[in-house]
Design a protein around this motif. Structure first.
Motif, mmCIF file in Angstrom:
data_model
loop_
_atom_site.group_PDB
_atom_site.id
_atom_site.type_symbol
_atom_site.label_atom_id
_atom_site.label_comp_id
_atom_site.label_asym_id
_atom_site.label_seq_id
_atom_site.Cartn_x
_atom_site.Cartn_y
_atom_site.Cartn_z
ATOM 1 N N PRO A 44 0.820 -1.217 0.000
ATOM 2 C CA PRO A 44 0.000 0.000 0.000
ATOM 3 C C PRO A 44 0.851 1.262 0.000
ATOM 4 O O PRO A 44 1.928 1.287 0.575
ATOM 5 N N THR A 45 0.348 2.301 -0.658
ATOM 6 C CA THR A 45 0.973 3.620 -0.564
ATOM 7 C C THR A 45 0.549 4.237 0.763
ATOM 8 O O THR A 45 -0.379 3.743 1.420
ATOM 9 N N ALA A 46 1.174 5.327 1.143
ATOM 10 C CA ALA A 46 0.785 6.023 2.379
ATOM 11 C C ALA A 46 -0.663 6.477 2.302
ATOM 12 O O ALA A 46 -1.415 6.374 3.269
ATOM 13 N N ALA A 47 -1.077 6.971 1.132
ATOM 14 C CA ALA A 47 -2.452 7.453 0.974
ATOM 15 C C ALA A 47 -3.459 6.308 1.120
ATOM 16 O O ALA A 47 -4.485 6.456 1.795
ATOM 17 N N LEU A 48 -3.184 5.157 0.492
ATOM 18 C CA LEU A 48 -4.095 4.014 0.613
ATOM 19 C C LEU A 48 -4.168 3.515 2.052
ATOM 20 O O LEU A 48 -5.250 3.236 2.572
ATOM 21 N N LEU A 49 -3.011 3.414 2.686
ATOM 22 C CA LEU A 49 -2.989 2.952 4.068
ATOM 23 C C LEU A 49 -3.735 3.938 4.965
ATOM 24 O O LEU A 49 -4.455 3.549 5.878
ATOM 25 N N GLY A 50 -3.601 5.237 4.674
ATOM 26 C CA GLY A 50 -4.331 6.253 5.431
ATOM 27 C C GLY A 50 -5.836 6.076 5.307
ATOM 28 O O GLY A 50 -6.572 6.191 6.292
ATOM 29 N N LYS A 51 -6.326 5.784 4.102
ATOM 30 C CA LYS A 51 -7.763 5.568 3.902
ATOM 31 C C LYS A 51 -8.242 4.334 4.658
ATOM 32 O O LYS A 51 -9.318 4.339 5.264
ATOM 33 N N LEU A 52 -7.458 3.265 4.618
ATOM 34 C CA LEU A 52 -7.851 2.050 5.331
ATOM 35 C C LEU A 52 -7.824 2.266 6.839
ATOM 36 O O LEU A 52 -8.708 1.786 7.554
ATOM 37 N N CYS A 53 -6.834 3.006 7.326
ATOM 38 C CA CYS A 53 -6.779 3.299 8.764
ATOM 39 C C CYS A 53 -8.008 4.096 9.188
ATOM 40 O O CYS A 53 -8.567 3.853 10.258
ATOM 41 N N GLU A 54 -8.428 5.017 8.348
ATOM 42 C CA GLU A 54 -9.620 5.812 8.652
ATOM 43 C C GLU A 54 -10.844 4.903 8.767
ATOM 44 O O GLU A 54 -11.619 5.009 9.722
ATOM 45 N N VAL A 55 -11.025 4.007 7.812
ATOM 46 C CA VAL A 55 -12.173 3.097 7.808
ATOM 47 C C VAL A 55 -12.151 2.195 9.042
ATOM 48 O O VAL A 55 -13.183 1.942 9.657
ATOM 49 N N TYR A 56 -10.965 1.734 9.424
ATOM 50 C CA TYR A 56 -10.851 0.820 10.560
ATOM 51 C C TYR A 56 -10.675 1.538 11.903
ATOM 52 O O TYR A 56 -10.581 0.886 12.943
ATOM 53 N N GLY A 57 -10.589 2.870 11.894
ATOM 54 C CA GLY A 57 -10.478 3.620 13.145
ATOM 55 C C GLY A 57 -9.170 3.390 13.877
ATOM 56 O O GLY A 57 -9.142 3.305 15.098
ATOM 57 N N ARG A 58 -8.092 3.287 13.116
ATOM 58 C CA ARG A 58 -6.774 3.044 13.697
ATOM 59 C C ARG A 58 -5.790 4.078 13.171
ATOM 60 O O ARG A 58 -5.913 4.536 12.048
ATOM 61 N N THR A 59 -4.780 4.373 13.980
ATOM 62 C CA THR A 59 -3.675 5.169 13.456
ATOM 63 C C THR A 59 -2.820 4.238 12.601
ATOM 64 O O THR A 59 -2.865 3.008 12.757
#
Length: 182
Positions: A44-59
């Motif tokens: 994952p890119t930083a942007a993709l990982l950021g979107k997934l973290c948002e969905v999962y409620g994790r840093t």
């Protein structure tokens, strides 16, 4: 670490009972990209990982810590996990990874000149961050306000909205992020 991250991303989706289509809808990431991420075919890119973290409620740090082995109290320089997003020019070193019973973490970040990374929302609304510029300059937009930090400057805020990190200078930006988890 990439294989463990792929497995953890699949586990998080399955724990919620979501098919790939549901995660694609919630994250704005295509079903095919999510499938390839979960199978470990792509990183994952930083942007993709950021979107997934948002969905999962994790840093991002918490998610990455979930795929790392339990860190010792002293984290030697050689044991600090490093994650690279070659596409965006972002390098992230977890100096003090999340640890059970502790609410803070320290991350060292490096952006190459011209690097520009945006996140749609924080992984956890109201996340407290303190960002200390160590080398070069970094432009940070948080909650609609843009700040230019030069070596020695420190920005502190609670993040409620979108954010952006940009290296405007001719040299790389290096900064430390102190995150206080809720």
């Amino acid at each position: 670490m990439d294989a463990r991250l792929a497995d953890r991303l699949a586990e998080l989706r399955v724990e919620r009972g979501w098919p790939l289509e549901e995660l694609a809808h919630r994250s704005g990431i295509s079903r095919s990209t999510l499938s390839r991420l979960e199978r470990g075919e792509i990183s994952p890119t930083a942007a993709l990982l950021g979107k997934l973290c948002e969905v999962y409620g994790r840093t991002m740090s918490r998610l990455l810590a979930e795929v790392e082995e339990e860190p010792p109290q002293v984290v030697t320089a050689g044991a600090q996990p490093v994650w690279r997003d070659e596409e965006s020019g972002f390098v992230r070193r977890s100096l003090s990874p999340p640890h059970p019973g502790l609410r803070g973490e320290v991350v060292e970040a490096t952006l190459r000149p011209g690097a520009d990374i945006s996140y749609d929302a924080p992984p956890v609304p109201g996340l407290e961050q303190h960002i200390w510029a160590l080398e070069g300059a970094v432009e940070i937009t948080a909650n609609g306000r843009t700040h230019l930090l030069e070596a020695g400057d420190c920005l502190r805020f609670r993040l409620w909205g979108a954010s952006r990190f940009r290296c405007p200078g001719p040299v790389q930006a290096r900064y430390a992020i102190f995150v206080v988890l809720p």
